[in-house]
Structure formats: structure tokens, C-alpha cells
Write an enzyme that holds these catalytic residues in place. Sequence first.
Site, PDB file in Angstrom:
ATOM      1  N   PRO A  45       0.830  -1.217   0.000  1.00  0.00           N
ATOM      2  CA  PRO A  45       0.000   0.000   0.000  1.00  0.00           C
ATOM      3  C   PRO A  45       0.858   1.258   0.000  1.00  0.00           C
ATOM      4  O   PRO A  45       1.971   1.260   0.539  1.00  0.00           O
ATOM      5  CB  PRO A  45      -0.802  -0.099   1.303  1.00  0.00           C
ATOM      6  CG  PRO A  45      -0.130  -1.132   2.135  1.00  0.00           C
ATOM      7  CD  PRO A  45       0.687  -1.998   1.234  1.00  0.00           C
ATOM      8  N   ASP A  46       0.365   2.327  -0.641  1.00  0.00           N
ATOM      9  CA  ASP A  46       1.071   3.616  -0.567  1.00  0.00           C
ATOM     10  C   ASP A  46       0.626   4.327   0.713  1.00  0.00           C
ATOM     11  O   ASP A  46      -0.056   3.734   1.552  1.00  0.00           O
ATOM     12  CB  ASP A  46       0.854   4.446  -1.842  1.00  0.00           C
ATOM     13  CG  ASP A  46      -0.591   4.853  -2.058  1.00  0.00           C
ATOM     14  OD1 ASP A  46      -1.441   4.586  -1.177  1.00  0.00           O
ATOM     15  OD2 ASP A  46      -0.892   5.445  -3.108  1.00  0.00           O
ATOM     16  N   PHE A  47       1.045   5.566   0.902  1.00  0.00           N
ATOM     17  CA  PHE A  47       0.634   6.315   2.090  1.00  0.00           C
ATOM     18  C   PHE A  47      -0.740   6.948   1.905  1.00  0.00           C
ATOM     19  O   PHE A  47      -1.607   6.844   2.750  1.00  0.00           O
ATOM     20  CB  PHE A  47       1.609   7.469   2.352  1.00  0.00           C
ATOM     21  CG  PHE A  47       2.833   7.075   3.154  1.00  0.00           C
ATOM     22  CD1 PHE A  47       2.962   5.815   3.683  1.00  0.00           C
ATOM     23  CD2 PHE A  47       3.831   8.005   3.389  1.00  0.00           C
ATOM     24  CE1 PHE A  47       4.083   5.466   4.414  1.00  0.00           C
ATOM     25  CE2 PHE A  47       4.957   7.677   4.125  1.00  0.00           C
ATOM     26  CZ  PHE A  47       5.083   6.401   4.636  1.00  0.00           C
ATOM     27  N   ARG A  48      -0.883   7.655   0.768  1.00  0.00           N
ATOM     28  CA  ARG A  48      -1.961   8.641   0.712  1.00  0.00           C
ATOM     29  C   ARG A  48      -3.153   8.294  -0.159  1.00  0.00           C
ATOM     30  O   ARG A  48      -4.085   9.089  -0.220  1.00  0.00           O
ATOM     31  CB  ARG A  48      -1.386  10.004   0.303  1.00  0.00           C
ATOM     32  CG  ARG A  48      -0.449  10.579   1.352  1.00  0.00           C
ATOM     33  CD  ARG A  48       0.143  11.911   0.988  1.00  0.00           C
ATOM     34  NE  ARG A  48       1.062  12.361   2.035  1.00  0.00           N
ATOM     35  CZ  ARG A  48       2.323  11.961   2.156  1.00  0.00           C
ATOM     36  NH1 ARG A  48       2.834  11.097   1.287  1.00  0.00           N
ATOM     37  NH2 ARG A  48       3.076  12.401   3.147  1.00  0.00           N
ATOM     38  N   ASN A 119      10.989   5.089  -2.292  1.00  0.00           N
ATOM     39  CA  ASN A 119      10.514   3.818  -1.755  1.00  0.00           C
ATOM     40  C   ASN A 119      11.576   3.130  -0.911  1.00  0.00           C
ATOM     41  O   ASN A 119      12.772   3.288  -1.130  1.00  0.00           O
ATOM     42  CB  ASN A 119      10.043   2.908  -2.894  1.00  0.00           C
ATOM     43  CG  ASN A 119       8.830   3.480  -3.584  1.00  0.00           C
ATOM     44  OD1 ASN A 119       8.202   4.396  -3.053  1.00  0.00           O
ATOM     45  ND2 ASN A 119       8.505   2.974  -4.751  1.00  0.00           N
ATOM     46  N   ILE A 120      11.086   2.349   0.031  1.00  0.00           N
ATOM     47  CA  ILE A 120      11.969   1.680   0.985  1.00  0.00           C
ATOM     48  C   ILE A 120      11.856   0.167   0.823  1.00  0.00           C
ATOM     49  O   ILE A 120      12.348  -0.577   1.649  1.00  0.00           O
ATOM     50  CB  ILE A 120      11.572   2.097   2.425  1.00  0.00           C
ATOM     51  CG1 ILE A 120      10.062   1.904   2.644  1.00  0.00           C
ATOM     52  CG2 ILE A 120      11.965   3.551   2.681  1.00  0.00           C
ATOM     53  CD1 ILE A 120       9.573   2.272   4.035  1.00  0.00           C
ATOM     54  N   ASP A 121      11.192  -0.254  -0.270  1.00  0.00           N
ATOM     55  CA  ASP A 121      10.876  -1.675  -0.425  1.00  0.00           C
ATOM     56  C   ASP A 121      11.944  -2.476  -1.151  1.00  0.00           C
ATOM     57  O   ASP A 121      11.824  -3.697  -1.287  1.00  0.00           O
ATOM     58  CB  ASP A 121       9.518  -1.834  -1.132  1.00  0.00           C
ATOM     59  CG  ASP A 121       9.446  -1.088  -2.468  1.00  0.00           C
ATOM     60  OD1 ASP A 121      10.485  -0.947  -3.135  1.00  0.00           O
ATOM     61  OD2 ASP A 121       8.343  -0.644  -2.837  1.00  0.00           O
ATOM     62  N   HIS A 138      14.973   7.956   0.788  1.00  0.00           N
ATOM     63  CA  HIS A 138      14.449   7.766   2.142  1.00  0.00           C
ATOM     64  C   HIS A 138      14.990   6.490   2.777  1.00  0.00           C
ATOM     65  O   HIS A 138      14.366   5.914   3.651  1.00  0.00           O
ATOM     66  CB  HIS A 138      12.916   7.767   2.116  1.00  0.00           C
ATOM     67  CG  HIS A 138      12.350   9.098   1.711  1.00  0.00           C
ATOM     68  ND1 HIS A 138      11.045   9.283   1.332  1.00  0.00           N
ATOM     69  CD2 HIS A 138      12.931  10.331   1.633  1.00  0.00           C
ATOM     70  CE1 HIS A 138      10.844  10.570   1.021  1.00  0.00           C
ATOM     71  NE2 HIS A 138      11.982  11.218   1.189  1.00  0.00           N
TER      72      HIS A 138
HETATM   73  P1  CNA Z   1       2.111   8.717  -1.452  1.00  0.00           P
HETATM   74  O1  CNA Z   1       2.091  10.037  -0.801  1.00  0.00           O
HETATM   75  O2  CNA Z   1       1.322   7.624  -0.845  1.00  0.00           O
HETATM   76  O3  CNA Z   1       1.628   8.956  -2.969  1.00  0.00           O
HETATM   77  C1  CNA Z   1       1.459   7.894  -3.869  1.00  0.00           C
HETATM   78  C2  CNA Z   1       1.030   8.498  -5.201  1.00  0.00           C
HETATM   79  O4  CNA Z   1       0.983   7.448  -6.151  1.00  0.00           O
HETATM   80  C3  CNA Z   1      -0.347   9.133  -5.179  1.00  0.00           C
HETATM   81  O5  CNA Z   1      -0.317  10.331  -5.919  1.00  0.00           O
HETATM   82  C4  CNA Z   1      -1.237   8.087  -5.851  1.00  0.00           C
HETATM   83  O6  CNA Z   1      -2.324   8.655  -6.554  1.00  0.00           O
HETATM   84  C5  CNA Z   1      -0.271   7.463  -6.802  1.00  0.00           C
HETATM   85  N1  CNA Z   1      -0.569   6.065  -7.146  1.00  0.00           N
HETATM   86  C6  CNA Z   1      -0.936   5.068  -6.322  1.00  0.00           C
HETATM   87  N2  CNA Z   1      -1.045   3.908  -7.018  1.00  0.00           N
HETATM   88  C7  CNA Z   1      -0.732   4.199  -8.312  1.00  0.00           C
HETATM   89  C8  CNA Z   1      -0.657   3.447  -9.511  1.00  0.00           C
HETATM   90  N3  CNA Z   1      -0.921   2.129  -9.537  1.00  0.00           N
HETATM   91  N4  CNA Z   1      -0.329   4.083 -10.653  1.00  0.00           N
HETATM   92  C9  CNA Z   1      -0.056   5.417 -10.660  1.00  0.00           C
HETATM   93  N5  CNA Z   1      -0.102   6.182  -9.560  1.00  0.00           N
HETATM   94  C10 CNA Z   1      -0.428   5.578  -8.394  1.00  0.00           C
HETATM   95  O7  CNA Z   1       3.605   8.160  -1.618  1.00  0.00           O
HETATM   96  P2  CNA Z   1       4.939   8.981  -1.947  1.00  0.00           P
HETATM   97  O8  CNA Z   1       5.941   7.955  -2.343  1.00  0.00           O
HETATM   98  O9  CNA Z   1       4.710  10.128  -2.828  1.00  0.00           O
HETATM   99  O10 CNA Z   1       5.295   9.562  -0.500  1.00  0.00           O
HETATM  100  C11 CNA Z   1       6.530   9.503  -0.023  1.00  0.00           C
HETATM  101  C12 CNA Z   1       6.674   8.489   1.117  1.00  0.00           C
HETATM  102  C13 CNA Z   1       5.891   7.230   0.939  1.00  0.00           C
HETATM  103  C14 CNA Z   1       8.075   8.017   1.146  1.00  0.00           C
HETATM  104  O11 CNA Z   1       8.679   8.469   2.306  1.00  0.00           O
HETATM  105  C15 CNA Z   1       8.060   6.494   1.120  1.00  0.00           C
HETATM  106  O12 CNA Z   1       9.045   5.948   1.940  1.00  0.00           O
HETATM  107  C16 CNA Z   1       6.734   6.119   1.570  1.00  0.00           C
HETATM  108  N6  CNA Z   1       6.200   4.793   1.226  1.00  0.00           N
HETATM  109  C17 CNA Z   1       6.936   3.878   0.543  1.00  0.00           C
HETATM  110  C18 CNA Z   1       6.403   2.652   0.234  1.00  0.00           C
HETATM  111  C19 CNA Z   1       7.248   1.676  -0.528  1.00  0.00           C
HETATM  112  O13 CNA Z   1       8.443   1.619  -0.328  1.00  0.00           O
HETATM  113  N7  CNA Z   1       6.653   0.896  -1.418  1.00  0.00           N
HETATM  114  C20 CNA Z   1       5.102   2.328   0.606  1.00  0.00           C
HETATM  115  C21 CNA Z   1       4.372   3.298   1.327  1.00  0.00           C
HETATM  116  C22 CNA Z   1       4.929   4.519   1.617  1.00  0.00           C
END
Ligand code: CNA
Length: 281
Positions: A45-48, A119-121, A138
Amino acid sequence: INDDTPSETLRERSLAAVAEYIKSGQARRVVVMTGAGISTAAGIPDFRSPETGLYANLAKLNLPEPEAVFDLRFFEKNPKPFYVLAKDLYPGNFHPTVSHVFISLLAKKGLLHQLFTQNIDCLERAAGIPSELIVEAHGSFASQRCIECKTSYPEDLMREHVARADVPRCIRGTECGGLVKPDIVFFHEALPSLFYERKDLVEKADLALVMGTSLQVHPFAGLPNYVPEGVPRVLFNMERVGSLGTQADDVLALGDCDAGVRELADLLGWREDLEAEWRSL
Ligand code: CNA
């Protein structure tokens, strides 16, 4: 500038024109900036994102606000919520997405100048992108240490603790006893020096791709603004973010990023390579 403003460098503001630009050999230094959105298709899952994002699902942890789970001062007092979350995010259980593989294809073709990821994954490495081309802005779950004496902590023990959502303590035992934290950057912590050392590469780019990020976290969020006017910037994201769309050569590929890169790969004649590479991982 609005979406109809004529482009300067590209033939028009479309992925087809971006593909032509790449095929003509004008894009030899591609800088890519990514966020959690490129990993959601992997099941992380993402954050937002509303409803599916981590912040929407943290209520059960009784946090003062969702960001607290990545706040160093909160962690020092109450590390448990972070470890509950770490259990779900820990690398090893996830497979790189088509978007990761597209970036790896850019590297194989000698076009990737630098990837900046939030990303941190660790899925960039899993997709085969050479580590010297990656800035993990990060940090990542790849290593961990005591937050007091900075002694590093063994990975096998970490894996066991994370699997139990259990908080690990410094291996120096009673001598230190500090909390152990992965080397991911929390709020109130500095970004790795590599981020500042490589940041200038964005100004040298002849094409920038911004993928799957809300551009809410600074200083990372400012990176796309270093791309000079006249250099195409392409956004692959569900929604419009940051200043993307305000320069004459910005192209907005709004929607799922895997679908967007597949479309670009089709236009480039790279689609078969992309799918074969993705299946082989
Ligand atoms: P965020 O703030 O959660 O934003 C994610 C963005 O991606 C949003 O604009 C969404 O609309 C968009 N989005 C989601 N799914 C899709 C998709 N399938 N296709 C296109 N767009 C999509 O996350 P950010 O990375 O901008 O915020 C920064 C934080 C989130 C960092 O510090 C990370 O470490 C942290 N994070 C990382 C992970 C990971 O490593 N996978 C997971 C969750 C959070």
C-alpha cells in the site's frame, strides 16, 4: 500554461511524441523519480491513496496522527506501531512491477542517468537496476542499527523480529539496550548524503519521468523543479501532482503507471522485451 500550450522540444505533448524523442536519440540521460505508487501493483500500500493507503488504515494503531508511525520522536517513545506496520512492508514478499522493469530496461539500454526513489521496499534492486544508478532518498529496509549507539543489527535477527512484529533491541544488550530501527529516513531525520551529492544530475537530464508519487514529502518533492525548461517531463500517476503540467514540454500520463509505461513501451517497440523481462523475474 495549460494542457493545450504548445510544446517546444517535443512534437506535441503526448506519449507518442516522447517515444519519438527517445527513438531519435535525443534522450540519453533519463532521470526517473519515483514513489510508493509504482509499488502498489506489487501489493504494497502507498501512504496517501484514499481507502487503500496506509494512512487510511492506521486507525487500529491508535496513533496521534498517521505520520507518527514514521516520526523519530514518536518511535523513541512507542516503537511498536512501526513494527506492526513493518511486518506488512518488509522486503522479500513482493515482486517488482512492470514500472520497475521499465526503469531497469532504460538502464539496460544505457539511457538511465539516475533513479531517485522514495521507496523503501528495495524493489528497484530486485528488478535488476544497478545499485550505482539508484538513490534511495528515504533509505531502505536493507540494513538497520541501534538508534542510540548506531551498532548495526544482523539481518536474520531483524527478519525474525519483524515476522513477530516484535521490537528489536541493541545487540550490545544491557550495555546499551537502545531501540533498533531500519535505515529508513523518518520525519526529523536527514536524508542520505548521496541524495544531495546526486541531486545536480537532475539539471543534466534530457528527459525526466516522474512516477507514482504525490510529491508531498520535501525535499524530494522539489526534484522535478530542477529539470530545466525545454526538457520534457512525463508524469505517470493517478493524479496530477506538484508543478507537473506547468512547463511547455510536460506530458501528463494520468492513470495507472504500469498501464502508462506499457503504452510508452508499445510506442517504442519495447513491449515484448518489457513483458519478457517482467515474467523472468
Ligand atoms: P504517497 O504520498 O502515498 O503517494 C502515492 C502516489 O501514487 C499518489 O499520488 C497516488 O495517486 C499514486 N498512485 C498510487 N497507485 C498508483 C498506480 N498504480 N499508478 C499510478 N499512480 C499511483 O507516496 P509517496 O511515495 O509520494 O510519499 C513519499 C513516502 C511514501 C516516502 O517516504 C516512502 O518511503 C513512503 N512509502 C513507501 C512505500 C514503498 O516503499 N513501497 C510504501 C508506502 C509509503
